[in-house]
Scaffold this motif. Structure first.
Motif, PDB file in Angstrom:
ATOM      1  N   THR A  68       4.631   2.169   1.316  1.00 27.39           N
ATOM      2  CA  THR A  68       3.896   1.749   0.237  1.00 27.39           C
ATOM      3  C   THR A  68       4.195   2.648  -1.079  1.00 27.39           C
ATOM      4  O   THR A  68       4.037   2.081  -2.285  1.00 27.39           O
ATOM      5  CB  THR A  68       2.446   1.469   0.660  1.00 27.39           C
ATOM      6  OG1 THR A  68       1.933   2.567   0.810  1.00 27.39           O
ATOM      7  CG2 THR A  68       2.156   0.368   1.472  1.00 27.39           C
ATOM      8  N   SER A  69       4.433   3.851  -0.905  1.00 28.88           N
ATOM      9  CA  SER A  69       4.268   4.591  -2.073  1.00 28.88           C
ATOM     10  C   SER A  69       5.725   4.423  -2.849  1.00 28.88           C
ATOM     11  O   SER A  69       6.060   3.744  -3.997  1.00 28.88           O
ATOM     12  CB  SER A  69       4.057   6.300  -1.602  1.00 28.88           C
ATOM     13  OG  SER A  69       2.914   6.177  -1.616  1.00 28.88           O
ATOM     14  N   MET A  79       6.465   1.160  -5.292  1.00 28.28           N
ATOM     15  CA  MET A  79       6.712   1.674  -6.569  1.00 28.28           C
ATOM     16  C   MET A  79       8.098   0.887  -7.088  1.00 28.28           C
ATOM     17  O   MET A  79       8.073   0.272  -8.149  1.00 28.28           O
ATOM     18  CB  MET A  79       6.855   3.091  -6.726  1.00 28.28           C
ATOM     19  CG  MET A  79       7.320   3.600  -8.193  1.00 28.28           C
ATOM     20  SD  MET A  79       9.112   3.504  -8.350  1.00 28.28           S
ATOM     21  CE  MET A  79       9.587   4.972  -7.248  1.00 28.28           C
ATOM     22  N   MET A  80       9.041   0.800  -6.234  1.00 28.95           N
ATOM     23  CA  MET A  80      10.131   0.126  -6.514  1.00 28.95           C
ATOM     24  C   MET A  80       9.906  -1.335  -6.808  1.00 28.95           C
ATOM     25  O   MET A  80      10.390  -1.915  -7.820  1.00 28.95           O
ATOM     26  CB  MET A  80      11.408   0.294  -5.592  1.00 28.95           C
ATOM     27  CG  MET A  80      11.668   1.715  -5.582  1.00 28.95           C
ATOM     28  SD  MET A  80      12.788   2.200  -4.096  1.00 28.95           S
ATOM     29  CE  MET A  80      12.850   3.770  -3.887  1.00 28.95           C
ATOM     30  N   LEU A  81       9.293  -1.719  -5.763  1.00 34.53           N
ATOM     31  CA  LEU A  81       9.015  -3.183  -5.776  1.00 34.53           C
ATOM     32  C   LEU A  81       8.188  -3.662  -6.742  1.00 34.53           C
ATOM     33  O   LEU A  81       8.153  -5.011  -7.155  1.00 34.53           O
ATOM     34  CB  LEU A  81       8.474  -3.986  -4.329  1.00 34.53           C
ATOM     35  CG  LEU A  81       9.548  -3.750  -3.103  1.00 34.53           C
ATOM     36  CD1 LEU A  81       8.781  -4.081  -1.893  1.00 34.53           C
ATOM     37  CD2 LEU A  81      10.774  -4.613  -3.473  1.00 34.53           C
ATOM     38  N   ALA A  82       7.290  -2.867  -7.453  1.00 33.82           N
ATOM     39  CA  ALA A  82       6.369  -3.176  -8.255  1.00 33.82           C
ATOM     40  C   ALA A  82       7.062  -3.024  -9.654  1.00 33.82           C
ATOM     41  O   ALA A  82       6.365  -3.646 -10.714  1.00 33.82           O
ATOM     42  CB  ALA A  82       5.113  -2.118  -8.546  1.00 33.82           C
ATOM     43  N   MET A  83       8.316  -2.686  -9.775  1.00 30.83           N
ATOM     44  CA  MET A  83       9.108  -2.614 -11.387  1.00 30.83           C
ATOM     45  C   MET A  83       9.013  -4.148 -11.774  1.00 30.83           C
ATOM     46  O   MET A  83       9.362  -5.169 -10.987  1.00 30.83           O
ATOM     47  CB  MET A  83      10.514  -2.181 -11.023  1.00 30.83           C
ATOM     48  CG  MET A  83      10.256  -0.742 -10.918  1.00 30.83           C
ATOM     49  SD  MET A  83      11.883  -0.079 -10.735  1.00 30.83           S
ATOM     50  CE  MET A  83      11.896   1.586 -10.599  1.00 30.83           C
ATOM     51  N   HIS A  88       8.377  11.068   9.314  1.00 23.73           N
ATOM     52  CA  HIS A  88       7.363  11.535   8.490  1.00 23.73           C
ATOM     53  C   HIS A  88       7.202  10.842   7.166  1.00 23.73           C
ATOM     54  O   HIS A  88       6.580  11.395   6.256  1.00 23.73           O
ATOM     55  CB  HIS A  88       7.593  13.114   8.055  1.00 23.73           C
ATOM     56  CG  HIS A  88       7.701  14.076   9.212  1.00 23.73           C
ATOM     57  ND1 HIS A  88       6.504  14.132  10.163  1.00 23.73           N
ATOM     58  CD2 HIS A  88       8.564  14.902  10.058  1.00 23.73           C
ATOM     59  CE1 HIS A  88       6.548  15.066  10.989  1.00 23.73           C
ATOM     60  NE2 HIS A  88       7.779  15.396  10.985  1.00 23.73           N
ATOM     61  N   GLY A  89       7.534   9.575   7.228  1.00 27.31           N
ATOM     62  CA  GLY A  89       7.253   8.806   6.293  1.00 27.31           C
ATOM     63  C   GLY A  89       5.793   8.421   6.317  1.00 27.31           C
ATOM     64  O   GLY A  89       5.106   8.715   7.123  1.00 27.31           O
ATOM     65  N   GLU A  90       5.189   7.341   5.383  1.00 21.24           N
ATOM     66  CA  GLU A  90       4.023   6.869   5.442  1.00 21.24           C
ATOM     67  C   GLU A  90       3.693   6.224   6.854  1.00 21.24           C
ATOM     68  O   GLU A  90       4.532   5.345   7.403  1.00 21.24           O
ATOM     69  CB  GLU A  90       3.626   5.784   4.474  1.00 21.24           C
ATOM     70  CG  GLU A  90       3.930   6.701   2.997  1.00 21.24           C
ATOM     71  CD  GLU A  90       3.358   5.672   1.668  1.00 21.24           C
ATOM     72  OE1 GLU A  90       2.384   5.396   1.676  1.00 21.24           O
ATOM     73  OE2 GLU A  90       4.364   5.146   1.246  1.00 21.24           O
ATOM     74  N   ALA A  91       2.591   6.653   7.490  1.00 17.60           N
ATOM     75  CA  ALA A  91       1.987   5.889   8.780  1.00 17.60           C
ATOM     76  C   ALA A  91       1.146   4.607   8.309  1.00 17.60           C
ATOM     77  O   ALA A  91       0.329   4.801   7.776  1.00 17.60           O
ATOM     78  CB  ALA A  91       1.196   7.023   9.312  1.00 17.60           C
ATOM     79  N   PRO A  92       1.731   3.542   8.717  1.00 17.53           N
ATOM     80  CA  PRO A  92       0.965   2.052   8.182  1.00 17.53           C
ATOM     81  C   PRO A  92      -0.467   2.071   8.800  1.00 17.53           C
ATOM     82  O   PRO A  92      -0.523   2.654   9.833  1.00 17.53           O
ATOM     83  CB  PRO A  92       1.815   1.122   8.675  1.00 17.53           C
ATOM     84  CG  PRO A  92       2.811   1.737   9.704  1.00 17.53           C
ATOM     85  CD  PRO A  92       3.208   3.101   9.310  1.00 17.53           C
ATOM     86  N   ASP A  93      -1.188   1.496   8.064  1.00 18.16           N
ATOM     87  CA  ASP A  93      -2.674   1.402   8.613  1.00 18.16           C
ATOM     88  C   ASP A  93      -2.726   0.452   9.841  1.00 18.16           C
ATOM     89  O   ASP A  93      -3.940   0.329  10.260  1.00 18.16           O
ATOM     90  CB  ASP A  93      -3.642   1.196   7.571  1.00 18.16           C
ATOM     91  CG  ASP A  93      -3.863   2.258   6.450  1.00 18.16           C
ATOM     92  OD1 ASP A  93      -3.545   3.181   6.931  1.00 18.16           O
ATOM     93  OD2 ASP A  93      -3.795   1.903   5.165  1.00 18.16           O
ATOM     94  N   ASP A  94      -1.893  -0.490   9.762  1.00 12.06           N
ATOM     95  CA  ASP A  94      -1.955  -1.642  10.776  1.00 12.06           C
ATOM     96  C   ASP A  94      -1.187  -1.606  12.061  1.00 12.06           C
ATOM     97  O   ASP A  94      -0.618  -2.553  12.495  1.00 12.06           O
ATOM     98  CB  ASP A  94      -1.727  -3.001  10.031  1.00 12.06           C
ATOM     99  CG  ASP A  94      -0.169  -2.986   9.533  1.00 12.06           C
ATOM    100  OD1 ASP A  94       0.350  -1.980   9.573  1.00 12.06           O
ATOM    101  OD2 ASP A  94       0.429  -4.219   9.429  1.00 12.06           O
ATOM    102  N   LEU A  95      -0.904  -0.236  12.402  1.00 10.61           N
ATOM    103  CA  LEU A  95      -0.250  -0.227  13.753  1.00 10.61           C
ATOM    104  C   LEU A  95      -1.014  -0.878  14.941  1.00 10.61           C
ATOM    105  O   LEU A  95      -2.283  -0.729  14.969  1.00 10.61           O
ATOM    106  CB  LEU A  95      -0.097   1.308  13.964  1.00 10.61           C
ATOM    107  CG  LEU A  95       0.814   2.113  13.338  1.00 10.61           C
ATOM    108  CD1 LEU A  95       0.708   3.577  13.532  1.00 10.61           C
ATOM    109  CD2 LEU A  95       2.305   1.637  13.377  1.00 10.61           C
ATOM    110  N   ALA A  96      -0.436  -1.649  15.765  1.00 16.09           N
ATOM    111  CA  ALA A  96      -0.736  -2.347  16.847  1.00 16.09           C
ATOM    112  C   ALA A  96      -1.048  -1.170  17.961  1.00 16.09           C
ATOM    113  O   ALA A  96      -0.758   0.034  17.981  1.00 16.09           O
ATOM    114  CB  ALA A  96       0.131  -3.088  17.423  1.00 16.09           C
ATOM    115  N   GLU A  97      -1.924  -1.541  18.821  1.00 16.12           N
ATOM    116  CA  GLU A  97      -2.095  -0.325  19.853  1.00 16.12           C
ATOM    117  C   GLU A  97      -0.996   0.076  20.532  1.00 16.12           C
ATOM    118  O   GLU A  97      -0.273  -0.883  21.141  1.00 16.12           O
ATOM    119  CB  GLU A  97      -3.287  -1.166  20.959  1.00 16.12           C
ATOM    120  CG  GLU A  97      -3.642  -0.110  21.872  1.00 16.12           C
ATOM    121  CD  GLU A  97      -4.510  -0.604  22.953  1.00 16.12           C
ATOM    122  OE1 GLU A  97      -5.212   0.008  24.123  1.00 16.12           O
ATOM    123  OE2 GLU A  97      -5.335  -1.655  22.698  1.00 16.12           O
ATOM    124  N   GLY A  98      -0.724   1.305  20.855  1.00 11.96           N
ATOM    125  CA  GLY A  98       0.371   1.792  21.425  1.00 11.96           C
ATOM    126  C   GLY A  98       1.852   1.861  20.512  1.00 11.96           C
ATOM    127  O   GLY A  98       2.922   2.329  20.774  1.00 11.96           O
TER     128      GLY A  98
END
Length: 266
Positions: A226-227, A231-235, A42-52
């Motif tokens: 990414t959220s 956010m942590m990496l953007a510090m 239930h974390g963020e679902a990435p936009d670049d998932l490959a087929e399957g």
């Protein structure tokens, strides 16, 4: 050489919470094992998932990359689904970690502890640091699993130092740092309690500043989130060091008083 088993709720929790200690342990020649209670589905679902490819597939792969960065010797999974935040309908799903029978979940964890003949197990404080249902469940599974283990290990609870966070936030506000006014470590979190624990309840203050570079790379391995991770990496480096340069542990049964030291050699 000792074996230390870290129990975390979701893939990426190891990177943000204990990767500094884990990296130091590996460098000192100890065996380090990461156990994840849930698949983080239930974390963020990435936009670049490959087929399957599923979100679970991606998060498991990211956990493996993080382990490579840290040097973790083994990654194990208890096999539960992410329960989501407090009040979500996923909390009571049949496969959710929060819905699992405590003894059953603890037995799964204890099997790993026994396979590793662990000297120390590490989980979370009584409210999981910030009240997430899966983090709270980790606390209970950690302690019950230690009780069920054939050779009872030492138990440590990862936490956040609320007093240090408050001092850091006050300094940031005084300096006029952007966003500082919008955040308060004493405000209610997911379960109505503030972040972490006060210094009076903490036993170990661990300086992990020398391993901040590895900590950042471990977080980068979890790029799909990414959220939170983003956010942590953007510090800025200074803020990142202030937030992640120390790791804190509670040791149940130890006399009160926080010391700066290394709990894994005591």
């Amino acid at each position: 050489m000792s074996t230390i088993v870290f129990l975390h709720a979701h893939p990426d929790d190891e990177a943000s919470q204990t990767s500094g200690s884990m990296t130091r342990l590996v460098e000192e020649g100890h065996r380090v094992v990461a156990v994840f209670a849930t698949n983080g589905d239930h974390g963020e679902a990435p936009d670049d998932l490959a087929e399957g490819e599923t979100t679970v597939d991606r998060r498991r792969a990211e956990a493996a990359r993080s382990a490579e960065v840290i040097g973790t010797h083994r990654v194990a999974w208890l096999g539960y689904a992410d329960s989501g935040m407090s009040g979500w309908e996923q909390n009571t799903a049949e496969s959710a970690f929060t819905a699992a029978d405590l003894d059953e979940a603890a037995a799964r964890f204890a099997r790993v502890v026994d396979e590793e003949d662990a000297d120390v197990v590490v989980g979370y404080d009584w409210h999981g640091g910030y009240g997430h249902p899966d983090h709270v469940k980790v606390h209970h599974v950690l302690h019950r699993g230690a009780e069920l283990a054939a050779r009872r290990p030492r138990v440590l609870e990862s936490t956040m130092n609320r007093d240090a966070l408050r001092r850091s936030n006050e300094a940031a506000r005084a300096a006029g740092a952007p966003g500082a006014e919008d955040w308060d470590p004493d405000s209610p979190m997911d379960d109505g309690n503030p972040l972490g624990e006060p210094e009076a309840a903490i036993h170990w203050d661990v300086d992990v500043a020398p391993w901040l570079g590895t900590k950042r790379k471990a977080l980068e391995a979890h790029a799909s989130q990414t959220s939170d991770v983003g956010m942590m990496l953007a510090m800025p480096d200074e803020a990142f060091a202030a937030m992640f340069g120390r790791e804190y542990y509670i040791e149940p049964g130890r006399a009160p008083g926080m010391v700066q030291g290394w709990p894994f050699s005591s």
